[in-house]
Design a protein around this motif. Structure first.
Motif, PDB file in Angstrom:
ATOM      1  N   ASP A  40      62.334  43.042  28.950  1.00 38.44           N
ATOM      2  CA  ASP A  40      61.665  42.565  29.127  1.00 38.44           C
ATOM      3  C   ASP A  40      60.279  42.688  27.715  1.00 38.44           C
ATOM      4  OD1 ASP A  40      62.092  42.217  31.508  1.00 38.44           O
ATOM      5  OD2 ASP A  40      61.227  44.254  32.452  1.00 38.44           O
ATOM      6  N   ILE A  41      60.659  43.517  27.134  1.00 37.14           N
ATOM      7  CA  ILE A  41      59.721  44.049  25.741  1.00 37.14           C
ATOM      8  C   ILE A  41      60.671  43.111  25.031  1.00 37.14           C
ATOM      9  CG2 ILE A  41      59.788  45.235  24.184  1.00 37.14           C
ATOM     10  CD1 ILE A  41      60.068  48.017  26.190  1.00 37.14           C
ATOM     11  N   GLN A  42      62.109  42.524  24.822  1.00 34.60           N
ATOM     12  CA  GLN A  42      62.109  41.823  23.465  1.00 34.60           C
ATOM     13  C   GLN A  42      61.727  40.339  23.991  1.00 34.60           C
ATOM     14  OE1 GLN A  42      66.595  41.850  24.627  1.00 34.60           O
ATOM     15  NE2 GLN A  42      66.962  43.679  23.457  1.00 34.60           N
ATOM     16  N   ASN A  43      61.080  40.094  25.300  1.00 31.74           N
ATOM     17  CA  ASN A  43      61.075  38.651  25.596  1.00 31.74           C
ATOM     18  C   ASN A  43      59.231  38.572  24.802  1.00 31.74           C
ATOM     19  OD1 ASN A  43      63.418  38.104  26.839  1.00 31.74           O
ATOM     20  ND2 ASN A  43      62.767  38.377  28.801  1.00 31.74           N
ATOM     21  N   LEU A  44      58.782  39.780  24.768  1.00 30.61           N
ATOM     22  CA  LEU A  44      57.528  39.505  24.674  1.00 30.61           C
ATOM     23  C   LEU A  44      57.065  39.173  22.872  1.00 30.61           C
ATOM     24  CD1 LEU A  44      54.236  40.521  24.362  1.00 30.61           C
ATOM     25  CD2 LEU A  44      55.301  43.358  23.965  1.00 30.61           C
ATOM     26  N   ARG A  45      57.112  38.062  23.079  1.00 27.03           N
ATOM     27  CA  ARG A  45      56.315  37.455  21.298  1.00 27.03           C
ATOM     28  C   ARG A  45      55.362  37.840  20.641  1.00 27.03           C
ATOM     29  NH1 ARG A  45      60.892  34.739  20.547  1.00 27.03           N
ATOM     30  NH2 ARG A  45      59.514  32.957  20.001  1.00 27.03           N
ATOM     31  N   ILE A  46      55.103  38.134  19.618  1.00 25.36           N
ATOM     32  CA  ILE A  46      54.525  38.743  18.659  1.00 25.36           C
ATOM     33  C   ILE A  46      54.606  38.562  17.477  1.00 25.36           C
ATOM     34  CG2 ILE A  46      53.983  41.239  17.516  1.00 25.36           C
ATOM     35  CD1 ILE A  46      55.750  42.174  19.365  1.00 25.36           C
ATOM     36  N   GLU A  47      53.372  38.042  17.604  1.00 28.24           N
ATOM     37  CA  GLU A  47      53.404  37.421  15.347  1.00 28.24           C
ATOM     38  C   GLU A  47      53.295  37.863  13.935  1.00 28.24           C
ATOM     39  OE1 GLU A  47      52.096  33.672  14.481  1.00 28.24           O
ATOM     40  OE2 GLU A  47      51.178  34.079  16.295  1.00 28.24           O
ATOM     41  N   THR A  48      54.849  37.148  13.772  1.00 22.77           N
ATOM     42  CA  THR A  48      55.080  38.434  13.056  1.00 22.77           C
ATOM     43  C   THR A  48      55.540  37.425  11.379  1.00 22.77           C
ATOM     44  OG1 THR A  48      57.255  38.755  14.231  1.00 22.77           O
ATOM     45  CG2 THR A  48      57.496  39.161  12.489  1.00 22.77           C
ATOM     46  N   PRO A  49      54.739  38.320  10.582  1.00 22.15           N
ATOM     47  CA  PRO A  49      55.197  37.731   9.295  1.00 22.15           C
ATOM     48  C   PRO A  49      56.564  36.808   8.312  1.00 22.15           C
ATOM     49  CG  PRO A  49      53.784  40.024   9.448  1.00 22.15           C
ATOM     50  CD  PRO A  49      55.029  39.837  10.115  1.00 22.15           C
ATOM     51  N   ASP A  50      56.602  35.671   7.817  1.00 27.43           N
ATOM     52  CA  ASP A  50      57.699  35.342   7.872  1.00 27.43           C
ATOM     53  C   ASP A  50      58.076  36.228   6.215  1.00 27.43           C
ATOM     54  OD1 ASP A  50      57.281  32.764   9.005  1.00 27.43           O
ATOM     55  OD2 ASP A  50      56.382  32.069   7.917  1.00 27.43           O
ATOM     56  N   ASN A  51      57.053  36.932   5.434  1.00 23.17           N
ATOM     57  CA  ASN A  51      57.585  37.451   4.724  1.00 23.17           C
ATOM     58  C   ASN A  51      57.064  38.306   4.277  1.00 23.17           C
ATOM     59  OD1 ASN A  51      57.854  38.368   2.127  1.00 23.17           O
ATOM     60  ND2 ASN A  51      56.561  37.433   0.326  1.00 23.17           N
ATOM     61  N   ILE A  52      57.904  39.993   4.897  1.00 22.96           N
ATOM     62  CA  ILE A  52      57.134  40.746   4.731  1.00 22.96           C
ATOM     63  C   ILE A  52      56.530  41.800   3.303  1.00 22.96           C
ATOM     64  CG2 ILE A  52      59.542  42.580   4.050  1.00 22.96           C
ATOM     65  CD1 ILE A  52      56.591  42.985   7.594  1.00 22.96           C
ATOM     66  N   ASP A  53      56.988  41.669   2.188  1.00 25.65           N
ATOM     67  CA  ASP A  53      56.305  41.557   1.085  1.00 25.65           C
ATOM     68  C   ASP A  53      54.997  41.058   0.452  1.00 25.65           C
ATOM     69  OD1 ASP A  53      58.717  42.958   1.014  1.00 25.65           O
ATOM     70  OD2 ASP A  53      59.945  41.584   0.112  1.00 25.65           O
ATOM     71  N   ASP A  54      55.044  40.062   1.425  1.00 19.31           N
ATOM     72  CA  ASP A  54      53.726  39.331   1.595  1.00 19.31           C
ATOM     73  C   ASP A  54      52.127  40.938   1.818  1.00 19.31           C
ATOM     74  OD1 ASP A  54      50.885  37.982   1.348  1.00 19.31           O
ATOM     75  OD2 ASP A  54      52.246  36.111   2.399  1.00 19.31           O
ATOM     76  N   VAL A  55      51.977  40.787   0.884  1.00 19.82           N
ATOM     77  CA  VAL A  55      50.476  42.048   1.539  1.00 19.82           C
ATOM     78  C   VAL A  55      49.456  41.543   1.709  1.00 19.82           C
ATOM     79  CG1 VAL A  55      50.754  42.900  -1.231  1.00 19.82           C
ATOM     80  CG2 VAL A  55      48.911  41.424  -1.361  1.00 19.82           C
ATOM     81  N   ASN A  56      49.278  39.826   1.778  1.00 17.21           N
ATOM     82  CA  ASN A  56      48.008  38.992   2.747  1.00 17.21           C
ATOM     83  C   ASN A  56      48.207  39.333   4.455  1.00 17.21           C
ATOM     84  OD1 ASN A  56      46.747  38.600   0.626  1.00 17.21           O
ATOM     85  ND2 ASN A  56      48.193  36.371   0.318  1.00 17.21           N
ATOM     86  N   CYS A  57      49.419  40.038   4.862  1.00 17.62           N
ATOM     87  CA  CYS A  57      50.008  40.331   5.525  1.00 17.62           C
ATOM     88  C   CYS A  57      49.746  41.897   6.473  1.00 17.62           C
ATOM     89  CB  CYS A  57      51.586  39.749   5.642  1.00 17.62           C
ATOM     90  SG  CYS A  57      51.888  37.569   5.532  1.00 17.62           S
ATOM     91  N   VAL A  58      49.087  42.126   5.596  1.00 15.46           N
ATOM     92  CA  VAL A  58      49.696  43.722   6.643  1.00 15.46           C
ATOM     93  C   VAL A  58      48.639  44.006   7.229  1.00 15.46           C
ATOM     94  CG1 VAL A  58      48.214  46.094   6.424  1.00 15.46           C
ATOM     95  CG2 VAL A  58      49.438  44.541   4.307  1.00 15.46           C
ATOM     96  N   SER A  59      47.385  43.125   8.309  1.00 19.01           N
ATOM     97  CA  SER A  59      46.573  42.868   9.356  1.00 19.01           C
ATOM     98  C   SER A  59      47.583  42.670  10.016  1.00 19.01           C
ATOM     99  CB  SER A  59      45.264  42.223   9.067  1.00 19.01           C
ATOM    100  OG  SER A  59      45.197  41.163   8.223  1.00 19.01           O
ATOM    101  N   THR A  60      48.216  41.780   9.619  1.00 16.22           N
ATOM    102  CA  THR A  60      49.468  40.522  10.585  1.00 16.22           C
ATOM    103  C   THR A  60      50.314  41.722  11.451  1.00 16.22           C
ATOM    104  OG1 THR A  60      48.854  39.028   9.687  1.00 16.22           O
ATOM    105  CG2 THR A  60      51.018  39.242  11.255  1.00 16.22           C
ATOM    106  N   ILE A  61      51.013  42.306  10.474  1.00 14.87           N
ATOM    107  CA  ILE A  61      51.841  43.684  10.614  1.00 14.87           C
ATOM    108  C   ILE A  61      50.784  44.578  11.922  1.00 14.87           C
ATOM    109  CG2 ILE A  61      52.722  45.652  10.101  1.00 14.87           C
ATOM    110  CD1 ILE A  61      53.879  43.708   7.746  1.00 14.87           C
ATOM    111  N   PHE A  62      49.981  44.890  11.687  1.00 10.26           N
ATOM    112  CA  PHE A  62      49.046  45.806  12.181  1.00 10.26           C
ATOM    113  C   PHE A  62      48.506  45.318  13.685  1.00 10.26           C
ATOM    114  CE2 PHE A  62      47.398  48.470   8.161  1.00 10.26           C
ATOM    115  CZ  PHE A  62      48.445  48.827   8.193  1.00 10.26           C
ATOM    116  N   GLU A  63      48.048  44.160  13.787  1.00 15.06           N
ATOM    117  CA  GLU A  63      47.967  43.720  15.155  1.00 15.06           C
ATOM    118  C   GLU A  63      48.868  43.684  16.069  1.00 15.06           C
ATOM    119  OE1 GLU A  63      46.266  39.746  14.065  1.00 15.06           O
ATOM    120  OE2 GLU A  63      44.162  40.697  12.993  1.00 15.06           O
ATOM    121  N   GLY A  64      50.204  43.777  15.352  1.00 14.47           N
ATOM    122  CA  GLY A  64      51.896  42.991  16.253  1.00 14.47           C
ATOM    123  C   GLY A  64      51.649  44.159  16.441  1.00 14.47           C
ATOM    124  N   THR A  65      51.243  45.459  15.441  1.00 15.71           N
ATOM    125  CA  THR A  65      51.683  46.649  16.029  1.00 15.71           C
ATOM    126  C   THR A  65      50.830  47.309  17.474  1.00 15.71           C
ATOM    127  OG1 THR A  65      52.213  47.429  14.044  1.00 15.71           O
ATOM    128  CG2 THR A  65      52.072  49.756  15.538  1.00 15.71           C
TER     129      THR A  65
END
Length: 127
Positions: A40-65
């Protein structure tokens, strides 16, 4: 002079130690979370950054969390989310304004793997 330098380095190490310890705890809890993910959890779809090294994606990581945190099956990992909240400020780079982040909706397992990588890299940068 050497004694003063030693004491200064010792103090710096002591003040950094709790954060490193917390990072290690986060990584351990994330590993447990990853291993116990149900279908069930694996089927949950979360907006995930393509590049984890991109500093512009920090808020996306926090939102996904946050999205992961609201899933009822994740209640048993509330300790992880509490510790993550406390460290959030130190994980956030000092950016005036975040730019564009390329993302893709992926399953929760892939998101957790990217989150693990993000925390590992952040802990290396904090040293």
């Amino acid at each position: 002079m050497q004694t003063h330098l030693y004491l200064l380095l010792l103090a710096a190490g002591i003040s950094a130690a709790p954060q490193m310890s917390s990072m290690a705890e986060l990584l351990t809890l994330l590993q447990q979370m990853h291993e116990s993910m149900t279908k069930d959890i694996q089927n949950l779809r979360i907006e995930t950054p393509d590049n984890i090294d991109d500093v512009n994606c920090v808020s996306t990581i926090f939102e996904g969390t946050e999205q992961l945190k609201t899933n009822p099956d994740m209640k048993k990992f509330s300790v992880f989310f509490q510790k993550f909240e406390r460290l959030k400020e130190s994980l956030t780079p000092s950016l005036a304004k975040e730019g564009k982040c390329d993302t893709e909706r992926k399953n929760a397992t892939i998101f957790v793997e990217k989150l693990t990588t993000f925390i590992r890299k952040a802990s290396k940068n904090a040293r």
